[in-house]
Motif scaffolding. Structure first.
Motif, PDB file in Angstrom:
ATOM      1  N   ARG A  77      40.672  55.733  15.478  1.00 19.60           N
ATOM      2  CA  ARG A  77      39.572  54.787  15.635  1.00 19.60           C
ATOM      3  C   ARG A  77      38.397  55.187  14.741  1.00 19.60           C
ATOM      4  NH1 ARG A  77      39.882  52.380  21.604  1.00 19.60           N
ATOM      5  NH2 ARG A  77      42.112  52.527  21.796  1.00 19.60           N
ATOM      6  N   PRO A  78      38.518  54.954  13.464  1.00 18.28           N
ATOM      7  CA  PRO A  78      37.594  55.535  12.497  1.00 18.28           C
ATOM      8  C   PRO A  78      36.137  55.089  12.579  1.00 18.28           C
ATOM      9  CG  PRO A  78      38.993  53.918  11.441  1.00 18.28           C
ATOM     10  CD  PRO A  78      39.509  54.099  12.836  1.00 18.28           C
ATOM     11  N   ILE A  79      35.838  53.910  13.095  1.00 17.41           N
ATOM     12  CA  ILE A  79      34.453  53.464  13.125  1.00 17.41           C
ATOM     13  C   ILE A  79      33.806  53.928  14.429  1.00 17.41           C
ATOM     14  CG2 ILE A  79      32.893  51.474  13.076  1.00 17.41           C
ATOM     15  CD1 ILE A  79      34.429  52.038  10.470  1.00 17.41           C
ATOM     16  N   ASN A  80      32.727  54.719  14.273  1.00 21.05           N
ATOM     17  CA  ASN A  80      31.971  55.179  15.429  1.00 21.05           C
ATOM     18  C   ASN A  80      30.493  55.221  15.043  1.00 21.05           C
ATOM     19  OD1 ASN A  80      31.533  57.639  14.010  1.00 21.05           O
ATOM     20  ND2 ASN A  80      33.469  58.428  14.778  1.00 21.05           N
ATOM     21  N   ASP A  81      29.640  55.642  15.971  1.00 21.38           N
ATOM     22  CA  ASP A  81      28.206  55.663  15.692  1.00 21.38           C
ATOM     23  C   ASP A  81      27.863  56.520  14.481  1.00 21.38           C
ATOM     24  OD1 ASP A  81      27.796  53.998  17.815  1.00 21.38           O
ATOM     25  OD2 ASP A  81      27.178  55.589  19.192  1.00 21.38           O
ATOM     26  N   GLU A  82      28.600  57.609  14.281  1.00 22.68           N
ATOM     27  CA  GLU A  82      28.290  58.528  13.195  1.00 22.68           C
ATOM     28  C   GLU A  82      28.621  57.965  11.813  1.00 22.68           C
ATOM     29  OE1 GLU A  82      30.182  59.773  15.962  1.00 22.68           O
ATOM     30  OE2 GLU A  82      28.260  60.257  16.858  1.00 22.68           O
ATOM     31  N   ASN A  83      29.661  57.162  11.695  1.00 28.61           N
ATOM     32  CA  ASN A  83      30.047  56.701  10.359  1.00 28.61           C
ATOM     33  C   ASN A  83      29.869  55.198  10.154  1.00 28.61           C
ATOM     34  OD1 ASN A  83      32.227  55.518  11.642  1.00 28.61           O
ATOM     35  ND2 ASN A  83      33.697  57.035  10.955  1.00 28.61           N
ATOM     36  N   PHE A  84      29.255  54.512  11.097  1.00 21.99           N
ATOM     37  CA  PHE A  84      29.068  53.063  11.009  1.00 21.99           C
ATOM     38  C   PHE A  84      28.329  52.667   9.736  1.00 21.99           C
ATOM     39  CE2 PHE A  84      26.833  49.119  11.608  1.00 21.99           C
ATOM     40  CZ  PHE A  84      27.720  48.313  12.290  1.00 21.99           C
ATOM     41  N   GLU A  85      27.184  53.303   9.477  1.00 21.69           N
ATOM     42  CA  GLU A  85      26.355  52.945   8.327  1.00 21.69           C
ATOM     43  C   GLU A  85      27.102  53.151   7.006  1.00 21.69           C
ATOM     44  OE1 GLU A  85      21.926  53.777   6.456  1.00 21.69           O
ATOM     45  OE2 GLU A  85      22.519  54.795   8.300  1.00 21.69           O
ATOM     46  N   ARG A  86      27.814  54.236   6.889  1.00 20.48           N
ATOM     47  CA  ARG A  86      28.570  54.504   5.669  1.00 20.48           C
ATOM     48  C   ARG A  86      29.655  53.443   5.459  1.00 20.48           C
ATOM     49  NH1 ARG A  86      32.811  58.578   5.494  1.00 20.48           N
ATOM     50  NH2 ARG A  86      31.919  59.157   7.481  1.00 20.48           N
ATOM     51  N   PHE A  87      30.299  53.002   6.533  1.00 23.09           N
ATOM     52  CA  PHE A  87      31.382  52.036   6.422  1.00 23.09           C
ATOM     53  C   PHE A  87      30.864  50.631   6.113  1.00 23.09           C
ATOM     54  CE2 PHE A  87      34.502  49.053   8.110  1.00 23.09           C
ATOM     55  CZ  PHE A  87      35.672  49.518   7.558  1.00 23.09           C
ATOM     56  N   PHE A  88      29.826  50.179   6.864  1.00 21.07           N
ATOM     57  CA  PHE A  88      29.343  48.813   6.728  1.00 21.07           C
ATOM     58  C   PHE A  88      28.191  48.655   5.736  1.00 21.07           C
ATOM     59  CE2 PHE A  88      31.462  48.490  10.871  1.00 21.07           C
ATOM     60  CZ  PHE A  88      32.261  47.393  10.621  1.00 21.07           C
ATOM     61  N   GLY A  89      27.499  49.746   5.409  1.00 22.86           N
ATOM     62  CA  GLY A  89      26.419  49.668   4.444  1.00 22.86           C
ATOM     63  C   GLY A  89      25.059  49.356   5.026  1.00 22.86           C
ATOM     64  N   TYR A  90      24.946  49.310   6.338  1.00 26.46           N
ATOM     65  CA  TYR A  90      23.644  49.124   6.988  1.00 26.46           C
ATOM     66  C   TYR A  90      23.655  49.868   8.311  1.00 26.46           C
ATOM     67  CZ  TYR A  90      26.000  45.540   9.813  1.00 26.46           C
ATOM     68  OH  TYR A  90      26.855  44.883  10.649  1.00 26.46           O
ATOM     69  N   ARG A  91      22.455  50.187   8.784  1.00 26.03           N
ATOM     70  CA  ARG A  91      22.336  50.936  10.031  1.00 26.03           C
ATOM     71  C   ARG A  91      22.632  50.030  11.222  1.00 26.03           C
ATOM     72  NH1 ARG A  91      20.179  55.701  11.764  1.00 26.03           N
ATOM     73  NH2 ARG A  91      19.224  55.674  13.820  1.00 26.03           N
ATOM     74  N   GLY A  92      23.505  50.500  12.085  1.00 24.66           N
ATOM     75  CA  GLY A  92      23.870  49.736  13.279  1.00 24.66           C
ATOM     76  C   GLY A  92      22.823  49.905  14.376  1.00 24.66           C
ATOM     77  N   THR A  93      22.626  48.848  15.129  1.00 28.10           N
ATOM     78  CA  THR A  93      21.716  48.883  16.267  1.00 28.10           C
ATOM     79  C   THR A  93      22.514  48.595  17.518  1.00 28.10           C
ATOM     80  OG1 THR A  93      19.976  48.023  14.851  1.00 28.10           O
ATOM     81  CG2 THR A  93      19.593  47.935  17.228  1.00 28.10           C
ATOM     82  N   PRO A  94      22.625  49.568  18.421  1.00 29.19           N
ATOM     83  CA  PRO A  94      23.394  49.339  19.636  1.00 29.19           C
ATOM     84  C   PRO A  94      22.793  48.209  20.473  1.00 29.19           C
ATOM     85  CG  PRO A  94      22.665  51.630  19.493  1.00 29.19           C
ATOM     86  CD  PRO A  94      22.041  50.884  18.372  1.00 29.19           C
ATOM     87  N   ARG A  95      23.628  47.453  21.103  1.00 32.60           N
ATOM     88  CA  ARG A  95      23.187  46.345  21.963  1.00 32.60           C
ATOM     89  C   ARG A  95      23.356  46.699  23.431  1.00 32.60           C
ATOM     90  NH1 ARG A  95      24.988  40.892  18.831  1.00 32.60           N
ATOM     91  NH2 ARG A  95      24.037  41.481  16.867  1.00 32.60           N
ATOM     92  N   TYR A  96      23.300  47.948  23.723  1.00 29.59           N
ATOM     93  CA  TYR A  96      23.419  48.399  25.099  1.00 29.59           C
ATOM     94  C   TYR A  96      22.284  49.355  25.395  1.00 29.59           C
ATOM     95  CZ  TYR A  96      25.576  52.316  22.652  1.00 29.59           C
ATOM     96  OH  TYR A  96      25.819  53.353  21.798  1.00 29.59           O
ATOM     97  N   GLU A  97      21.966  49.458  26.657  1.00 31.61           N
ATOM     98  CA  GLU A  97      20.912  50.381  27.051  1.00 31.61           C
ATOM     99  C   GLU A  97      21.527  51.749  27.281  1.00 31.61           C
ATOM    100  OE1 GLU A  97      18.436  48.980  30.225  1.00 31.61           O
ATOM    101  OE2 GLU A  97      18.723  46.908  29.575  1.00 31.61           O
ATOM    102  N   SER A  98      20.826  52.780  26.796  1.00 27.78           N
ATOM    103  CA  SER A  98      21.368  54.115  26.974  1.00 27.78           C
ATOM    104  C   SER A  98      20.637  54.852  28.051  1.00 27.78           C
ATOM    105  CB  SER A  98      21.300  54.895  25.682  1.00 27.78           C
ATOM    106  OG  SER A  98      20.053  54.794  25.066  1.00 27.78           O
TER     107      SER A  98
END
Length: 98
Positions: A77-98
């Motif tokens: 499952r290669p896409i995770n929070d750590e490599n999302f930006e490198r894969f998609f080219g933009y910083r991901g914003t989680p849509r869940y509350e932590s």
């Protein structure tokens, strides 16, 4: 490598959701497990045939190896929070509350 023959608990199960438009990691895992089981049976059958067709056995073993490689890649499952930006080219914003 374990499979259904050696570890029944490792057999992936389909999710309850019926989203026909989305091929999820879970669905891929189920499909690969089913195909690996069928391919393993075919290889076993061909290896036991008299006379054995060595060329076909080789092709079917190679396909079985490719399916197992695909299963391994799917489990990573290669896409995770750590490599999302490198894969998609933009910083991901989680849509869940932590």
């Amino acid at each position: 490598m374990t499979d259904a023959g050696t570890n029944p608990a490792a057999v992936p199960q389909r999710e309850d959701e019926d989203d026909q438009d989305l091929l999820t990691y879970g669905e891929v895992a189920v499909r690969l497990a089913e195909e690996i089981e069928a391919q393993s049976a075919l290889v076993t059958e061909l290896e036991g045939a008299e006379p054995a067709d060595a060329e076909r056995v080789g092709r079917e073993r190679a396909r079985l190896a490719a399916l197992r490689d695909a299963q391994e890649r799917n489990q990573r499952r290669p896409i995770n929070d750590e490599n999302f930006e490198r894969f998609f080219g933009y910083r991901g914003t989680p849509r869940y509350e932590s």
